[in-house]
Design a protein around this motif. Sequence first.
Motif, PDB file in Angstrom:
ATOM      1  N   UNK A 341     165.738  84.283  10.234  1.00 21.08           N
ATOM      2  CA  UNK A 341     165.992  83.242   9.241  1.00 21.08           C
ATOM      3  C   UNK A 341     167.477  82.908   9.179  1.00 21.08           C
ATOM      4  N   UNK A 342     168.305  83.899   9.469  1.00 16.34           N
ATOM      5  CA  UNK A 342     169.748  83.677   9.442  1.00 16.34           C
ATOM      6  C   UNK A 342     170.190  82.707  10.534  1.00 16.34           C
ATOM      7  N   UNK A 343     169.359  82.543  11.561  1.00 20.85           N
ATOM      8  CA  UNK A 343     169.692  81.642  12.672  1.00 20.85           C
ATOM      9  C   UNK A 343     169.090  80.253  12.497  1.00 20.85           C
ATOM     10  N   UNK A 344     168.270  80.088  11.473  1.00 21.85           N
ATOM     11  CA  UNK A 344     167.511  78.849  11.330  1.00 21.85           C
ATOM     12  C   UNK A 344     168.406  77.621  11.242  1.00 21.85           C
ATOM     13  N   UNK A 345     169.530  77.730  10.540  1.00 19.77           N
ATOM     14  CA  UNK A 345     170.418  76.579  10.397  1.00 19.77           C
ATOM     15  C   UNK A 345     170.929  76.095  11.742  1.00 19.77           C
ATOM     16  N   UNK A 365     164.541  68.475   6.976  1.00 24.43           N
ATOM     17  CA  UNK A 365     163.972  69.814   6.807  1.00 24.43           C
ATOM     18  C   UNK A 365     164.711  70.601   5.740  1.00 24.43           C
ATOM     19  N   UNK A 366     163.989  71.390   4.977  1.00 21.57           N
ATOM     20  CA  UNK A 366     164.545  72.171   3.870  1.00 21.57           C
ATOM     21  C   UNK A 366     164.640  73.625   4.293  1.00 21.57           C
ATOM     22  N   UNK A 367     165.836  74.089   4.601  1.00 20.36           N
ATOM     23  CA  UNK A 367     166.024  75.452   5.105  1.00 20.36           C
ATOM     24  C   UNK A 367     165.779  76.505   4.044  1.00 20.36           C
ATOM     25  N   UNK A 405     159.505  70.567  25.180  1.00 18.50           N
ATOM     26  CA  UNK A 405     160.569  70.911  24.233  1.00 18.50           C
ATOM     27  C   UNK A 405     160.314  70.256  22.887  1.00 18.50           C
ATOM     28  N   UNK A 406     159.983  68.986  22.889  1.00 20.06           N
ATOM     29  CA  UNK A 406     159.741  68.283  21.635  1.00 20.06           C
ATOM     30  C   UNK A 406     158.531  68.872  20.903  1.00 20.06           C
ATOM     31  N   UNK A 407     157.529  69.246  21.657  1.00 18.16           N
ATOM     32  CA  UNK A 407     156.327  69.823  21.066  1.00 18.16           C
ATOM     33  C   UNK A 407     156.647  71.147  20.377  1.00 18.16           C
ATOM     34  N   UNK A 408     157.412  71.992  21.064  1.00 15.80           N
ATOM     35  CA  UNK A 408     157.796  73.295  20.512  1.00 15.80           C
ATOM     36  C   UNK A 408     158.742  73.109  19.324  1.00 15.80           C
ATOM     37  N   UNK A 409     159.671  72.173  19.461  1.00 13.32           N
ATOM     38  CA  UNK A 409     160.652  71.941  18.403  1.00 13.32           C
ATOM     39  C   UNK A 409     159.981  71.403  17.143  1.00 13.32           C
ATOM     40  N   UNK A 410     159.030  70.486  17.296  1.00 14.66           N
ATOM     41  CA  UNK A 410     158.340  69.932  16.124  1.00 14.66           C
ATOM     42  C   UNK A 410     157.615  71.032  15.355  1.00 14.66           C
ATOM     43  N   UNK A 411     156.972  71.931  16.101  1.00 15.22           N
ATOM     44  CA  UNK A 411     156.234  73.013  15.447  1.00 15.22           C
ATOM     45  C   UNK A 411     157.188  73.933  14.685  1.00 15.22           C
ATOM     46  N   UNK A 412     158.398  74.100  15.198  1.00 10.21           N
ATOM     47  CA  UNK A 412     159.390  74.921  14.499  1.00 10.21           C
ATOM     48  C   UNK A 412     159.906  74.202  13.251  1.00 10.21           C
ATOM     49  N   UNK A 413     160.207  72.923  13.394  1.00 13.81           N
ATOM     50  CA  UNK A 413     160.685  72.157  12.241  1.00 13.81           C
ATOM     51  C   UNK A 413     159.670  72.169  11.102  1.00 13.81           C
ATOM     52  N   UNK A 414     158.392  72.177  11.446  1.00 10.47           N
ATOM     53  CA  UNK A 414     157.339  72.137  10.426  1.00 10.47           C
ATOM     54  C   UNK A 414     157.442  73.300   9.445  1.00 10.47           C
ATOM     55  N   UNK A 415     158.069  74.402   9.881  1.00 10.39           N
ATOM     56  CA  UNK A 415     158.200  75.562   8.998  1.00 10.39           C
ATOM     57  C   UNK A 415     159.111  75.271   7.812  1.00 10.39           C
ATOM     58  N   UNK A 416     159.881  74.199   7.892  1.00  5.45           N
ATOM     59  CA  UNK A 416     160.843  73.885   6.835  1.00  5.45           C
ATOM     60  C   UNK A 416     160.452  72.630   6.054  1.00  5.45           C
TER      61      UNK A 416
END
Length: 726
Positions: A341-345, A365-367, A405-416
């Motif tokens: 989580x410390x790396x999320x930003x 996105x809301x960190x 890359x976009x597919x993986x990145x979108x799924x990560x962004x969704x967490x926020x």
Amino acid sequence: MILYIAEKPSLGRAIADVLPKPHKKGDGFIELGNGDCVTWCIGHLLEQAEPDAYSPEYKQWQLEHLPIIPTEWQLSPRSSAKSQLAVVKRLIKQASALVHAGDPDREGQLLVDEVLSHAKVSAAKLATTQRLLISDLNPDAVRRALGLLRSNKEFVPLATSALARSRADWLYGLNMTRAYTLQGRKVGYQGVLSVGRVQTPLLGLVVRRDADIEAFVPKDHFEVLAHIITAKGEPFCAKWQPSQACQPYMDEEGRVLSRRLAETVVSRITGKVATVTDVSHKEKKQAPPLPYSLSALQIDCARRFGLSAKEVLDTAQSLYERHKLITYPRSDSRHLPKEQLALAGDVVGAVLANAPELVEGCDAPNLALVSKAWDDSKVDAHHAIVPTAKRAALGALSVKERQLYQHIARQYLAQFYPHRLLADSEINLCIEGGVFIAKSSVEKRAGWRALYQKTSADGGENNRQAAGQQGRGDDGSDDTDGVQKAPLPSLKKGDEADCSHGELIARQTQPPKPFNDATLLAAMTGIARYVSSPDIKKILKDTDGLGTEATRAGIIELLFKRGFLSRQGKNIVSTPAGRGLIASLPEVATTADMTALWERQLNDICQKQLSYQGFMQPLIAELHGLIQMAAATLPMALSGIAAVVKGAKAPGKTFRRGAKSTAYRKGRKTGAAKRNGYKNSGASSDANNMASSEGNSQGNSRRNGYGGGKPGSTSTRSRKTIDATP
């Protein structure tokens, strides 16, 4: 001198990049500024020895030799890796301390450990060997990993489990393949009948699906909709719920088969009063879809982009090794450690810089949000596949790389992003004594779903479900719950409305769909759905399914190479040879049960609850029985079927509805393979099944083939030669 032993050159270079400079590059190693060294393997430097290494007579494929069971196992250097093995062994002898830097999985652990064993490292040096776990090749991530070294002794059970799996697959695959290939020759089949603990149950899954499609007989069934108008003139529909009295006219799935019954209901409710008997309203929150494991990524990309499992794996490997834009791709986890989580930003910042189009028209996105993806208890050696903090111009990527890359990145962004919020309503009505139900599900807040609304073709399973899409299941079942997307009228218990008319809807059952890349992968990961035994089903739910993240693509490709599967457009179907093989094998070889039990025992080894011998001895005893069974019967279902030459299109007729295949009929007549519906498939892989890729962190086989040469020959053959055998 400290020696770091990486699994492959790219990882070795990533380690060296953060260690003291200047560097001096040697042949197969990098000398660091402080005198330490980094070297690497090239996948497996060692492989299981050919059968004739145990006895020259095993060069010939003969039934009387089987089963071949080594008393002392031997490894031999891979011919293409002998020089690198010599480099690694020389450096091991010179080193005062060792750091194991294999990939963070079971196979990566074994890969380096077997080199240490082959180099006869002293017990004292082994006791101080450390383990380096790296899942992100960017410099900051590698530095963090170097600060978290663990004792390699902690991973001995993991290596033992991998070793047991490797040897068990060698024993099973080699002996069963030789036995059935030799028997196949007696009925005129001239190809190699490769049998493996995972590939064969997977083939059985496809064969059974094809047979069900072929034998399918459509069945008419009927539904009744009541068209309701409230006192305020608001229209909506409610679906009839047949009562117990209708059971004689229904099938086992609750579908009404009598048109006359449905027509009677229509006539009775038309123009009648509908009384509200119950009303419920509730809000439902949907969490964002979890980040990707490799299989989840392969399934989604097959659905959305039409990519094969191998294409996804190769592209993801490139994004990881070459571009350093994603973390370790061969992961079976969909969760992340909380420390990240410390790396999320930094990661989110890089994603927004690399692919700002992903959030166009959406809130930022809301960190501060922490999704259920962050769960230490569900992360072991490696975590989910996510973007790294590296910033790069995506224009330099290939189309496939950019898509992934976009597919993986979108799924990560969704967490926020916040949960998606749905308002679910249900109204129960009574019309002329019959029960009717109206349901609706209305989105009140898009939340994370806003990221996906621009890509309506998104193939993610989570996203399709979250979007409320309905349709026929892969097994042919109909999704006809009739959930409406418009809000239902505001009614309360006791209210009355008018049924303007009833509507009869005639439907017809549909056959199961043929497998495609996405659904076959989904079947491998969710193989428990195709198993009838509750005990086996539970084991498979608790394991990775059929195959591993690293091997599924290779196993599927192997079945194509062998000529057991072929493509019809996007569909994957079994060939006459594939069907003939399944019809000729005992059920235990074509279903998931054995693999599930193996995987449970291998996990027990990891947990120190079972010994190596406790796993191997019962397996060897069972293998004797299987070989005796093979020798006692001829695979008549393969009679008259031509083998497929590698690279050629599979010959023969494909399954067509209403026309049973010769191989399948023969198998059923001879009783060679008794079937129990979809009782199917398994859990790890065929390490040695003629170029299987179990444990392969690079996509090419780390281990030797079954060796020995053609049945009856006296020449030793490499795996490549065997693969080319017609």
